[in-house]
Design an enzyme around this catalytic site. Structure first.
Site, mmCIF file in Angstrom:
data_model
loop_
_atom_site.group_PDB
_atom_site.id
_atom_site.type_symbol
_atom_site.label_atom_id
_atom_site.label_comp_id
_atom_site.label_asym_id
_atom_site.label_seq_id
_atom_site.Cartn_x
_atom_site.Cartn_y
_atom_site.Cartn_z
ATOM 1 C CG ASP A 1 1.563 22.566 -17.375
ATOM 2 O OD1 ASP A 1 0.440 23.071 -17.191
ATOM 3 O OD2 ASP A 1 2.570 22.882 -16.726
ATOM 4 C CG ASP B 1 -6.250 16.680 -14.063
ATOM 5 O OD1 ASP B 1 -5.488 16.555 -13.087
ATOM 6 O OD2 ASP B 1 -7.416 17.118 -13.960
ATOM 7 C CG ASN C 1 8.000 21.770 -11.629
ATOM 8 O OD1 ASN C 1 8.509 22.567 -10.851
ATOM 9 N ND2 ASN C 1 7.028 22.120 -12.476
ATOM 10 C CE1 TYR D 1 2.777 23.587 -3.053
ATOM 11 C CE2 TYR D 1 3.787 24.794 -1.241
ATOM 12 C CZ TYR D 1 3.829 24.314 -2.536
ATOM 13 O OH TYR D 1 4.933 24.568 -3.310
ATOM 14 C CE LYS E 1 5.688 21.136 -3.712
ATOM 15 N NZ LYS E 1 6.430 20.487 -4.807
ATOM 16 C CB VAL F 1 10.864 30.968 -7.248
ATOM 17 C CG1 VAL F 1 11.348 31.223 -8.680
ATOM 18 C CG2 VAL F 1 11.766 29.942 -6.560
ATOM 19 C CB THR G 1 6.745 32.366 -10.800
ATOM 20 O OG1 THR G 1 5.861 32.366 -9.671
ATOM 21 C CG2 THR G 1 7.806 31.284 -10.610
#
Length: 277
Positions: A65, A92, A119, A184, A188, A217, A219
């Site tokens: 991460d 990265d 992920n 995005y 995806k 979700v 978060t």
């Protein structure tokens, strides 16, 4: 800029009973105990819930991460809870060489990986008019390229082990024609192509590959940036189930697909979206 799927919510935000590291009451998958697992974007958000879930199963977990403080806090939290401390590095993922070097380093320490969870993602908002070629390439460098090259890195080890499981994190956002993130959405939407395009090739070596596509979700990042009164109404209108999705809900599906219980599941997309319509 975050390369993980938002910030992992601690137990106080969940509708179910949880530990500080993850959720209690999950099914136990004996086949995962002692297996080596690599997770991209594992320091926060959905990724952190997946890291915690595998740690709770007794797996040997490695993750990367860009969020150094969050990653170290998660690793320490799991160790303090009596679990094996995850292997992690700051990475990265736009730098494919660095990502593949981390995978090789982790495999040398933990053993060849039985499980890969792709992920890492960043759903920064943007308009059609604002996108430049450089920005487009940067979005693909985070949201698309790392999955392919992570798979390329772990497959030789999975072949030596006699099989494995790759779980790619997709999204239902583009399928619902969500707006505000066309790059995005492009990235995806390609996840299903990656999954299906490799399933036959990998399947010959008993390597399974599937997509898990989360709904909305809750978060910390989503709640902070996007959940307002209109969002609450949208959830109530579109979800079949009344409860909000939490990171550990996604982790549960990932665990199943990674385990021997999912032995005959491949080339599929599994949606965890509370029945979004």
């Amino acid at each position: 800029m975050s390369h993980s799927s938002d910030t992992y919510l601690p137990s106080s935000s969940s509708s179910s009973t949880t530990t500080a590291a993850g959720s209690q009451g999950l099914s136990r998958f004996p086949s995962l105990r002692g297996r080596s697992v690599f997770i991209t974007g594992g320091g926060s958000g959905i990724g952190a819930a997946i890291v915690a879930a595998f740690a709770e199963q007794g797996a040997r977990v490695a993750f990367v991460d860009v969020a150094r403080e969050a990653s170290e806090a998660l690793a320490q939290q799991l160790a303090d809870a009596g679990m094996e401390r995850p292997w992690w590095r700051t990475c990265d993922v736009r730098d494919i060489g660095a990502l593949q070097a981390c995978i090789a380093e982790a495999a040398a320490e933990l053993g060849d990986f039985s499980v890969l969870v792709n992920n890492v993602a960043s759903d920064d908002r943007h308009t059609l008019e604002s996108v430049t070629p450089a920005y487009y390439d940067e979005r693909m460098a985070i949201n698309e390229r790392p999955a392919f090259f992570a798979i390329q890195s772990v497959v030789p080890g999975m072949r030596k082990l006699g099989g494995g499981s790759v779980v790619n994190l997709g999204s239902t956002g583009w399928q619902g024609k969500g707006t505000g993130y066309p790059c995005y959405a492009i990235a995806k939407s390609s996840v299903n192509g990656l999954t299906r395009g490799l399933a036959k090739t990998l399947g010959q070596d008993r390597i399974r590959i599937n997509t898990v596509s989360p709904g909305w979700v809750m978060t910390e990042r989503q709640i902070k940036l996007w959940l307002d009164a209109a969002g609450e109404e949208e959830i109530a209108r579109n979800q079949c189930l009344p409860d909000k999705l939490r990171p550990h809900d996604i982790a549960r599906m990932v665990l199943f697909l990674a385990s021997d219980d999912g032995a005959m599941c491949t080339a599929q997309e599994f949606k965890v979206d509370a029945g979004w319509v």
